[in-house]
Design a protein around this motif. Sequence first.
Motif, short mmCIF file in Angstrom:
data_model
loop_
_atom_site.label_atom_id
_atom_site.label_comp_id
_atom_site.label_asym_id
_atom_site.label_seq_id
_atom_site.Cartn_x
_atom_site.Cartn_y
_atom_site.Cartn_z
N ARG A 177 0.77 -1.25 0.02
CA ARG A 177 -0.01 0.09 0.04
C ARG A 177 0.82 1.13 -0.17
O ARG A 177 0.28 2.20 -0.80
CB ARG A 177 -0.79 -0.06 1.33
N GLY A 178 1.94 1.22 0.64
CA GLY A 178 3.08 2.44 0.57
C GLY A 178 3.50 2.55 -0.61
O GLY A 178 3.71 3.48 -0.92
N ALA A 179 3.82 1.42 -1.38
CA ALA A 179 4.37 1.42 -2.74
C ALA A 179 3.30 1.97 -3.54
O ALA A 179 3.53 2.90 -4.42
CB ALA A 179 4.76 0.25 -3.21
N LEU A 185 3.77 10.14 -7.99
CA LEU A 185 4.86 10.56 -9.10
C LEU A 185 4.04 11.19 -10.15
O LEU A 185 4.72 12.03 -10.75
CB LEU A 185 5.08 9.16 -9.91
N LEU A 186 2.43 11.32 -9.98
CA LEU A 186 2.03 12.21 -11.06
C LEU A 186 1.66 13.49 -10.53
O LEU A 186 1.57 13.67 -9.30
CB LEU A 186 0.57 11.57 -11.26
N VAL A 227 -4.56 8.53 -20.89
CA VAL A 227 -4.83 9.32 -19.64
C VAL A 227 -5.43 8.39 -18.53
O VAL A 227 -6.04 7.42 -19.06
CB VAL A 227 -5.83 10.37 -19.70
N GLY A 228 -5.38 8.83 -17.18
CA GLY A 228 -6.19 7.75 -16.32
C GLY A 228 -5.63 6.75 -16.25
O GLY A 228 -4.57 6.32 -15.96
N ASP A 229 -6.60 5.60 -16.24
CA ASP A 229 -6.32 4.29 -16.11
C ASP A 229 -5.66 3.54 -17.29
O ASP A 229 -5.22 2.56 -17.05
CB ASP A 229 -7.71 3.49 -15.72
N GLY A 258 -1.03 1.07 -15.01
CA GLY A 258 -0.97 -0.56 -15.26
C GLY A 258 -0.13 -0.86 -13.94
O GLY A 258 -0.21 -1.97 -13.61
N ILE A 259 1.13 -0.46 -13.81
CA ILE A 259 2.03 -0.70 -12.64
C ILE A 259 1.36 -0.74 -11.43
O ILE A 259 1.57 -1.65 -10.60
CB ILE A 259 3.39 0.17 -12.77
N MET A 260 0.67 0.31 -11.10
CA MET A 260 -0.14 0.27 -9.88
C MET A 260 -1.16 -0.73 -9.79
O MET A 260 -1.31 -1.25 -8.61
CB MET A 260 -0.69 1.79 -9.82
N ARG A 261 -1.88 -1.10 -10.77
CA ARG A 261 -2.75 -2.35 -10.88
C ARG A 261 -1.80 -3.63 -10.43
O ARG A 261 -2.44 -4.62 -9.68
CB ARG A 261 -3.53 -2.33 -12.12
#
Length: 188
Positions: free
Chosen positions: A77-79, A86-87, A172-174, A180-183
Amino acid sequence: MFVYGGLVFIREAWNELADHKPGMMTLISLAIIVAFGTSLAGTFGIFQIEVWWELASLITIMLLGHWMEMRAISQARGALNALAALLPDTAEHVKDSGIESVPLSDLRVGDIVLVRPGARVPADGVVVDGAADVDESMITGESKPVSKSAGARVVAGTVASGGSLRVRVTAVGDQTALSGIMRLVACA
C-alpha cells in the motif's frame, strides 16, 4: 493463548465461511480448535493426550506468519501511495489561446501539454516538439536520463530535465503505464 492469539484466525475464518469461500484462515482455525478441544478433553481425562504446548507453538507461528503477511500488504500500500505521488496535480494544457494549467482529470487523448524542465510528465504521450533528457528510472530502474525529441514516447510520472517538451497525450487515467504498474502492485 488460544483466546487471545487464536481469535484473529477464528474471526477471519468466520468471515470466510460467511462468504462461502473457505481459505487458509478456516484451515488454521480448524487446527487450533481441534488442538484446544483435544487438550481440554485430555485435561479432564477423556483422552490420554494433551497438546497444549503444540497448540501454543502453532498459534505463535501462525501469528508470526500473519504479522509478516500484513506487513507485506502494508508495504505494498505504501508503494501504491508512492507511485500515485509520481503524477503531478496539474498539467499545462497548450491551447490556441495560450497555456492553461488544468487538473489531470481534464486532459483528453490528443491534447498537447507542455512539460517544463524539472516537471513531471502528466500523461503518456508522444513528443511533438522540443528536446529534453527524461529520467525514466521509475519505469526502467535505469538512473541515466534518456534523451527525448520529436516522435519519442514518454511515460506519465517521468521527469524532464535540460529542456522542455510539448507532448501529445496518448493515454490518460487508468490507461497510462503508471496506472498499469499500480494495478500490478495492487494485485501482488
